[in-house]
Design a protein around this motif. Structure first.
Motif: not given
Length: 288
Positions: A42, A63-64, A67, A260, A263, A267
């Motif tokens: 990301l 999490a973002f 990433e 996730y 995520v 993505s």
């Protein structure tokens, strides 16, 4: 004069011939089997997360950031949790924006979008995650006030946020809504909450159809029993003690075990997925 329907742009059809049957190297065009591995899925995206201060929202935000995304954390009142989440984003070298207020109000949703654009100049991902629940053991105990509030926060906010963000979304952008396993199997003591989660499911599918020709993807995540602050806040001690034990995996899930899924859907790995739902629910089989 009669109106004519404009012709749609037709893509080149795949070709087939006797010589190529069963021989991939002769296919036209060749199937795509791999792409460059990206270390940060990301990288430099800007994501808005409603209810991003704690629970599943906090896990998504962290999490973002891991990433490569910058994150807008929307929360209701108490900013203590939001600041803790913000510090985690900062530890991962990404920027954040904290916006407090009531997402059940359309003018506040517009404010979130306006402030995000002013700060970051773009919006790539909208995650509609904010929700409330108030268990009741009898239908008559669900007041008109409770019913209205549950719908305003859980589903009206998703309409308002999606409406406000539309003009800033572009091809490759995505919206991810949080629904629930209760949208599929119901819940006798969460009647109003379950109804909103069913509405979110229909909204997700309809919105994906609305945005599909623009290359904007809309999906949902449908968590099962996840250990978040909402659980000890709304359930009694006995329910808390056994929370999650009725699913095949015999335990509650952790917010990070849900994060996730978001995520992935945000993505390019999910470039061919829209109008769908991911079910991190400990193994419960759902239909629909």
């Amino acid at each position: 004069m009669p109106q004519t329907i404009p012709k749609k742009k037709v893509r080149k059809p795949q070709k087939v011939g006797k010589a190529q049957k069963g021989k991939e190297e002769k296919m036209q065009p060749m199937p795509v089997y791999e792409k460059e591995k990206i270390p940060f899925r990301l990288r430099d995206k800007v994501a808005i997360i409603t209810g991003g201060d704690s629970g599943i929202g906090r896990a998504i935000a962290i999490a973002f950031a891991k990433e490569g995304a910058d994150v807008v954390i929307c929360y209701e009142k108490d900013d203590v949790d939001a600041k803790i989440t913000a510090s985690e984003i900062e530890k991962n070298g990404r920027k954040y924006l904290l916006i407090g207020g009531d997402v059940s109000r359309e003018n506040h949703c517009q404010k979130i979008i306006d402030r995000t654009i002013k700060t970051f100049g773009k919006i790539d991902v909208l995650i509609n995650n904010a929700a409330v629940q108030t268990p009741q053991d009898e239908l008559k105990k669900i007041s008109a006030q409770q019913l209205t509030r549950t719908f305003e926060v859980n589903i009206f906010s998703q309409f308002y946020m999606s409406k406000a963000v539309e003009k800033y979304l572009k091809k490759g952008s995505s919206i991810i809504n949080t629904t629930s396993v209760t949208a599929y199997r119901g819940s006798g003591h969460l009647l109003d909450y379950s109804a909103t989660k069913g509405a979110i499911l229909a909204f997700t599918r309809s919105l994906s159809s609305y945005f599909s020709e623009k290359g904007i993807r809309v999906n949902a995540v449908s968590p099962g029993p996840i250990w978040t602050p909402l659980i000890p806040t709304t359930f009694d001690a006995e329910e808390v003690a056994t929370f999650g034990s009725n699913v095949p995996m015999k335990r509650a899930g952790q917010p990070v075990e849900v994060a996730y899924a978001y995520v992935f859907l945000a993505s390019d790995d999910a470039a061919y997925i829209t109008g769908q739902v991911i079910h991190p629910n400990g193994g419960e089989i759902v239909n629909g």
